[in-house]
Design a protein around this motif. Structure first.
Motif, PDB file in Angstrom:
ATOM      1  N   GLY A   1      12.370   0.533   6.553  1.00  0.00           N
ATOM      2  CA  GLY A   1      10.978   0.185   6.389  1.00  0.00           C
ATOM      3  C   GLY A   1      10.035   1.366   6.341  1.00  0.00           C
ATOM      4  N   PHE A   2      10.572   2.563   6.563  1.00  0.00           N
ATOM      5  CA  PHE A   2       9.732   3.764   6.548  1.00  0.00           C
ATOM      6  C   PHE A   2      10.064   4.679   5.362  1.00  0.00           C
ATOM      7  CE2 PHE A   2       9.166   2.189  10.731  1.00  0.00           C
ATOM      8  CZ  PHE A   2       7.954   2.671  11.188  1.00  0.00           C
ATOM      9  N   GLU A   3      10.926   4.205   4.462  1.00  0.00           N
ATOM     10  CA  GLU A   3      11.385   5.043   3.362  1.00  0.00           C
ATOM     11  C   GLU A   3      10.265   5.450   2.407  1.00  0.00           C
ATOM     12  OE1 GLU A   3      12.378   1.948   3.935  1.00  0.00           O
ATOM     13  OE2 GLU A   3      14.542   1.889   4.369  1.00  0.00           O
ATOM     14  N   LYS A   4       9.213   4.629   2.327  1.00  0.00           N
ATOM     15  CA  LYS A   4       8.140   4.888   1.359  1.00  0.00           C
ATOM     16  C   LYS A   4       7.078   5.869   1.868  1.00  0.00           C
ATOM     17  CE  LYS A   4       6.325   1.418  -0.828  1.00  0.00           C
ATOM     18  NZ  LYS A   4       5.686   0.085  -1.047  1.00  0.00           N
ATOM     19  N   MET A   5       7.147   6.233   3.133  1.00  0.00           N
ATOM     20  CA  MET A   5       6.153   7.165   3.648  1.00  0.00           C
ATOM     21  C   MET A   5       6.252   8.489   2.906  1.00  0.00           C
ATOM     22  SD  MET A   5       7.786   8.359   7.333  1.00  0.00           S
ATOM     23  CE  MET A   5       6.662   9.713   7.587  1.00  0.00           C
ATOM     24  N   LYS A   6       5.103   9.091   2.657  1.00  0.00           N
ATOM     25  CA  LYS A   6       5.066  10.358   1.919  1.00  0.00           C
ATOM     26  C   LYS A   6       4.450  11.430   2.801  1.00  0.00           C
ATOM     27  CE  LYS A   6       4.569   8.121  -2.631  1.00  0.00           C
ATOM     28  NZ  LYS A   6       4.537   6.718  -2.177  1.00  0.00           N
ATOM     29  N   ILE A   7       5.076  12.601   2.793  1.00  0.00           N
ATOM     30  CA  ILE A   7       4.581  13.746   3.553  1.00  0.00           C
ATOM     31  C   ILE A   7       3.965  14.738   2.572  1.00  0.00           C
ATOM     32  CG2 ILE A   7       5.191  15.638   5.097  1.00  0.00           C
ATOM     33  CD1 ILE A   7       5.460  12.850   6.352  1.00  0.00           C
ATOM     34  N   VAL A   8       2.727  15.145   2.841  1.00  0.00           N
ATOM     35  CA  VAL A   8       2.029  16.072   1.945  1.00  0.00           C
ATOM     36  C   VAL A   8       1.427  17.217   2.768  1.00  0.00           C
ATOM     37  CG1 VAL A   8       1.504  14.309   0.211  1.00  0.00           C
ATOM     38  CG2 VAL A   8      -0.100  14.684   2.082  1.00  0.00           C
ATOM     39  N   ALA A   9       1.065  18.269   2.053  1.00  0.00           N
ATOM     40  CA  ALA A   9       0.425  19.448   2.661  1.00  0.00           C
ATOM     41  C   ALA A   9       1.276  20.047   3.779  1.00  0.00           C
ATOM     42  CB  ALA A   9      -0.970  19.099   3.170  1.00  0.00           C
ATOM     43  N   GLU A  10       2.582  20.072   3.564  1.00  0.00           N
ATOM     44  CA  GLU A  10       3.476  20.641   4.579  1.00  0.00           C
ATOM     45  C   GLU A  10       3.286  22.147   4.743  1.00  0.00           C
ATOM     46  OE1 GLU A  10       7.563  18.896   5.207  1.00  0.00           O
ATOM     47  OE2 GLU A  10       7.253  18.373   3.099  1.00  0.00           O
TER      48      GLU A  10
ATOM     49  N   GLY B   1       0.801  -1.215   0.000  1.00  0.00           N
ATOM     50  CA  GLY B   1       0.000   0.000   0.000  1.00  0.00           C
ATOM     51  C   GLY B   1       0.835   1.267   0.000  1.00  0.00           C
ATOM     52  N   GLU B   2       0.180   2.374   0.363  1.00  0.00           N
ATOM     53  CA  GLU B   2       0.851   3.666   0.442  1.00  0.00           C
ATOM     54  C   GLU B   2       0.380   4.397   1.687  1.00  0.00           C
ATOM     55  OE1 GLU B   2       1.657   5.961  -3.532  1.00  0.00           O
ATOM     56  OE2 GLU B   2      -0.370   5.133  -3.628  1.00  0.00           O
ATOM     57  N   TYR B   3       1.294   5.112   2.319  1.00  0.00           N
ATOM     58  CA  TYR B   3       0.960   5.939   3.474  1.00  0.00           C
ATOM     59  C   TYR B   3       1.319   7.394   3.171  1.00  0.00           C
ATOM     60  CZ  TYR B   3       1.273   8.206   8.024  1.00  0.00           C
ATOM     61  OH  TYR B   3       1.115   9.081   9.081  1.00  0.00           O
ATOM     62  N   PHE B   4       0.361   8.285   3.452  1.00  0.00           N
ATOM     63  CA  PHE B   4       0.583   9.717   3.345  1.00  0.00           C
ATOM     64  C   PHE B   4       0.301  10.341   4.715  1.00  0.00           C
ATOM     65  CE2 PHE B   4      -0.873   8.240  -0.772  1.00  0.00           C
ATOM     66  CZ  PHE B   4       0.005   8.835  -1.669  1.00  0.00           C
ATOM     67  N   GLY B   5       1.229  11.153   5.196  1.00  0.00           N
ATOM     68  CA  GLY B   5       0.992  11.944   6.394  1.00  0.00           C
ATOM     69  C   GLY B   5       0.752  13.382   5.967  1.00  0.00           C
ATOM     70  N   ALA B   6      -0.302  14.000   6.500  1.00  0.00           N
ATOM     71  CA  ALA B   6      -0.662  15.344   6.054  1.00  0.00           C
ATOM     72  C   ALA B   6      -0.954  16.260   7.244  1.00  0.00           C
ATOM     73  CB  ALA B   6      -1.895  15.287   5.151  1.00  0.00           C
TER      74      ALA B   6
END
Length: 252
Positions: free
Chosen positions: A108-117, A88-93
């Motif tokens: 194991g956390f390299e794929k996390m994506k940060i959005v709406a910073e 899957g995919e994880y986005f933190g906003a």
């Protein structure tokens, strides 16, 4: 010809075996819960927060794209990201500085994506609650948006904006899962309920954003929380009654 048939059957059985051995989401969350990156204080909250049953209630699957609104210190992020990492995919906003700093470099956390910073979370002069300003969460058609114990922190404007952003980010049929501390119905703001919010009001506001109410859970119902004291008060700290509600963006 018989060899080819046998080979086909063997491949089919192998594929079925691989599918059946794939860990269900509950097992993946349980594995994440056992990770040594979690602090003792985080582990001690497991029994109260019931993350496996909570995420199963919302319908989490390991191949989903999931956006967590306002992840704070990352209590849920540390469970969601490993569970979604493979398929899957994880986005933190919004409000992501702490997880970006503490988790981004971990294996194991390299794929996390940060959005709406660049989202602006601020207090109007004289207000106890936050307002929110941003045009978009920067992602579309995700399967699920989750937010845990954040809804109460925002003013009416902030809550409205949060719900609109969640609606825009989700695909049709996508799930919006919200958990927060319970306030008595229609109780006015006071010194003892600033970190609580009326679930009936929340349902009304979230439906006004276009969502459909799907279900609610009593997983976090606490009979001995009389809803009289602030969340941080000694008598209820770690034992507050919380509502757990599941919404869906209409499919058409």
């Amino acid at each position: 010809m018989k060899k080819l048939v046998s080979l086909s059957i063997a491949c089919a059985l192998l594929s079925a075996s691989a599918l059946s051995s794939a860990a269900p989401i509950g097992d993946k969350i349980k594995t994440a819960m056992a990770s040594d990156i979690r602090t003792q204080a985080e582990v001690e909250r497991d029994g109260n927060r019931k993350p496996i049953r909570t995420l199963e209630f919302f319908g989490l699957e390991d191949n989903m794209s999931v956006l967590e609104l306002l992840p704070g210190g990352g209590w849920y992020s540390k469970l969601l990201i490993p569970a979604l990492n493979e398929n899957g995919e994880y986005f933190g906003a919004i409000g992501t500085s702490r997880i970006k700093q503490s988790l981004m470099e971990l294996p194991g956390f390299e794929k996390m994506k940060i959005v709406a910073e660049d989202a602006d979370v601020y207090r109007e002069e004289g207000s106890r609650f936050y307002s929110l300003k941003t045009d978009s969460l920067g992602v579309k058609d995700v399967d699920m948006v989750l937010t845990f114990r954040n809804y109460h922190n925002f003013s009416e404007q902030g809550r409205k904006k949060m719900n609109e952003l969640a609606f825009e980010a989700l695909r049709p049929g996508g799930i919006y899962g919200v958990v927060d501390h319970t306030r008595r119905h229609m109780e006015p703001d006071g010194s003892s309920n600033g970190r609580r919010i009326d679930p009936v009001l929340a349902i009304k506001e979230i439906q006004e954003a276009g969502f459909v109410l799907v279900d609610f859970s009593n997983l976090h119902y606490k009979e001995d929380d009389e809803l009289e004291y602030e969340v941080g008060a000694r008598s209820v700290s770690g034992n507050t009654d919380r509502w757990t509600i599941k919404f869906m963006k209409p499919k058409s």
